[in-house]
Write an enzyme that holds these catalytic residues in place. Structure first.
Site, PDB file in Angstrom:
ATOM      1  NE  ARG A  55      -1.811  -2.303   2.792  1.00 36.71           N
ATOM      2  CZ  ARG A  55      -2.045  -3.565   2.513  1.00 36.71           C
ATOM      3  NH1 ARG A  55      -3.149  -3.903   1.905  1.00 36.71           N
ATOM      4  NH2 ARG A  55      -1.204  -4.515   2.849  1.00 36.71           N
ATOM      5  CB  THR A  56       3.487   2.491   2.302  1.00 34.54           C
ATOM      6  OG1 THR A  56       2.704   2.083   3.427  1.00 34.54           O
ATOM      7  CG2 THR A  56       4.155   3.806   2.620  1.00 34.54           C
ATOM      8  CE  LYS A  83      25.904  -6.257  -7.385  1.00 32.64           C
ATOM      9  NZ  LYS A  83      26.208  -5.375  -8.514  1.00 32.64           N
ATOM     10  NE  ARG A 105       7.317   0.792   4.577  1.00 33.32           N
ATOM     11  CZ  ARG A 105       6.128   0.236   4.800  1.00 33.32           C
ATOM     12  NH1 ARG A 105       5.948  -1.055   4.591  1.00 33.32           N
ATOM     13  NH2 ARG A 105       5.109   0.959   5.213  1.00 33.32           N
ATOM     14  CG  HIS A 135       3.982   4.133   8.600  1.00 33.55           C
ATOM     15  ND1 HIS A 135       4.141   4.930   7.484  1.00 33.55           N
ATOM     16  CD2 HIS A 135       3.386   2.989   8.149  1.00 33.55           C
ATOM     17  CE1 HIS A 135       3.682   4.291   6.422  1.00 33.55           C
ATOM     18  NE2 HIS A 135       3.223   3.120   6.794  1.00 33.55           N
TER      19      HIS A 135
HETATM   20  C1  NCD Z   1       1.924  -1.083   8.219  1.00 34.49           C
HETATM   21  C2  NCD Z   1       3.426  -0.959   8.198  1.00 34.49           C
HETATM   22  O1  NCD Z   1       4.079  -1.364   7.252  1.00 34.49           O
HETATM   23  O2  NCD Z   1       3.925  -0.412   9.160  1.00 34.49           O
HETATM   24  N1  NCD Z   1       1.294  -1.154   6.998  1.00 34.49           N
HETATM   25  C3  NCD Z   1       1.168  -0.060   6.181  1.00 34.49           C
HETATM   26  O3  NCD Z   1       2.043   0.765   6.046  1.00 34.49           O
HETATM   27  N2  NCD Z   1      -0.002   0.079   5.540  1.00 34.49           N
HETATM   28  C4  NCD Z   1       1.417  -2.026   9.212  1.00 34.49           C
HETATM   29  C5  NCD Z   1       1.801  -3.473   9.140  1.00 34.49           C
HETATM   30  O4  NCD Z   1       2.730  -3.871   8.453  1.00 34.49           O
HETATM   31  O5  NCD Z   1       1.137  -4.244   9.844  1.00 34.49           O
END
Ligand code: NCD
Length: 326
Positions: A55-56, A83, A105, A135
């Site tokens: 999703r993100t 690497k 991320r 987040h």
């Molecule tokens: C979350 C994450 O990656 O922190 N999901 C997200 O970003 N939509 C929550 C999760 O992984 O459970």
């Protein structure tokens, strides 16, 4: 607003409300036949993903493209990171290419902070999830969803979440979504209650600006929104509860439990959902669950954040009528 978005705790109430209001404008663009704005034309944004994401990642990419930015996607798998290349070398490579913003991320808590404050790059840094830490855009899209549902779309403009009662259930210990939400919801005036087994609560949780409960059933009738979180197995190095069945029985949301919530209350989930564990399919697919709406709202929120951080000189969305009036 600061130049980077690293933590939800860095946002003031006014910053957060400005982002929510800007996202509301961005959401209107999504209703147009052509969903594109010229705002970030000529700007380059890199999506730097060292950890899995569905999703993100898609949501940031959609937001960047809707603002007409040039987008570069980088995932650690298949790159020189596998690497052994360091974050510093990766960052300097990006800098050499002249990027304006980096969406990152990373599995290590603090990686986005390091990138923003290292002097390695000049670009704006946006945290898309770092380890068990933060987040912030998830917390913003959750707040946006709550404001739309609990205050109203137009009525919500300029408003915060004053007095709304939000319950967050599940793996608080390993959850960056929980941490970011507690920070932002507190700033926006909401009352937050965390519900989890004692083993899935972090040390020092009593200093967080929220209540803690071990009893889901007694909390549900007092909630305007109930946010269910996934148990973060990939971040666990020990057994934190006896069995999955035991966990679901005490902390999972099923139809019977949902019936204890006030009629107007919503069920939220950031995804990915583990159906049958923290949430049953019946609840996940019900009208009251906003999981899909949260995904759609994520694009508007990320458009707003990128627009505000990259300081577009033109108004985000042009309103022909307003220009005439001037
Ligand atoms: C979350 C994450 O990656 O922190 N999901 C997200 O970003 N939509 C929550 C999760 O992984 O459970």
């Amino acid at each position: 607003m600061q130049r980077h978005l690293i933590s939800a705790a860095d946002l003031t109430r006014d910053d957060a409300v400005l982002i929510l209001d800007t996202a509301e404008e961005m959401a209107r663009v999504a209703d147009r036949p052509i969903k594109k704005l010229p705002t970030l034309r000529g700007r380059t944004i890199v999506n730097l993903f060292f950890e899995d994401s569905t999703r993100t990642r898609i949501s940031f990419e959609a937001a960047e493209k809707r603002l007409s930015a040039d987008v570069i996607n980088f995932s650690a798998k298949g790159s020189s990171v596998s690497k052994g290349e360091s974050l510093k070398d990766t960052a300097q490579t990006l800098e050499a290419m002249g990027v304006d913003a980096v969406v990152i991320r990373h599995g290590a808590s603090g990686a986005p902070y390091r990138l923003a404050n290292s002097g390695w790059i000049d670009a704006a840094v946006i945290n898309a999830g770092d380890g068990t830490h933060q987040h912030p855009t998830q917390a913003l899209l959750d707040a946006f969803t709550m404001r739309r549902r609990l205050v109203g779309r137009d009525a919500g403009l300029g408003q915060d979440l004053d007095g709304k009662r939000i319950t967050i259930v599940g793996d608080i210990l390993h959850g960056r979504v929980a941490r970011s939400n507690v920070d932002l919801l507190h700033t926006l005036g909401a009352e937050v209650t965390l519900v989890a087994p004692p083993t899935l609560l972090p040390v020092g949780v009593e200093t967080w600006p929220c209540e803690v409960s071990y009893d889901l059933d007694s909390t549900l009738p007092k909630s305007d929104a109930v946010m269910m979180l996934r148990v973060q197995r990939e971040r666990m190095n020990a057994a934190f509860f006896p069995t999955e069945r035991e966990y679901s029985r005490r902390y999972g949301l099923d139809g019977d439990r949902m019936a204890r919530m006030p009629e107007h209350a919503i069920v939220m989930h950031p995804g990915p959902m583990v159906r049958g564990m923290e949430i049953t399919a019946e609840v996940a697919d019900s009208e009251r669950c906003t999981a899909i709406e949260q995904v759609a709202n994520g694009v508007s929120i990320r458009m707003a954040v990128l627009y505000l951080l990259l300081g577009g000189n033109e108004p985000a969305v042009s309103h022909p009528r307003n220009t005439e009036e001037k």
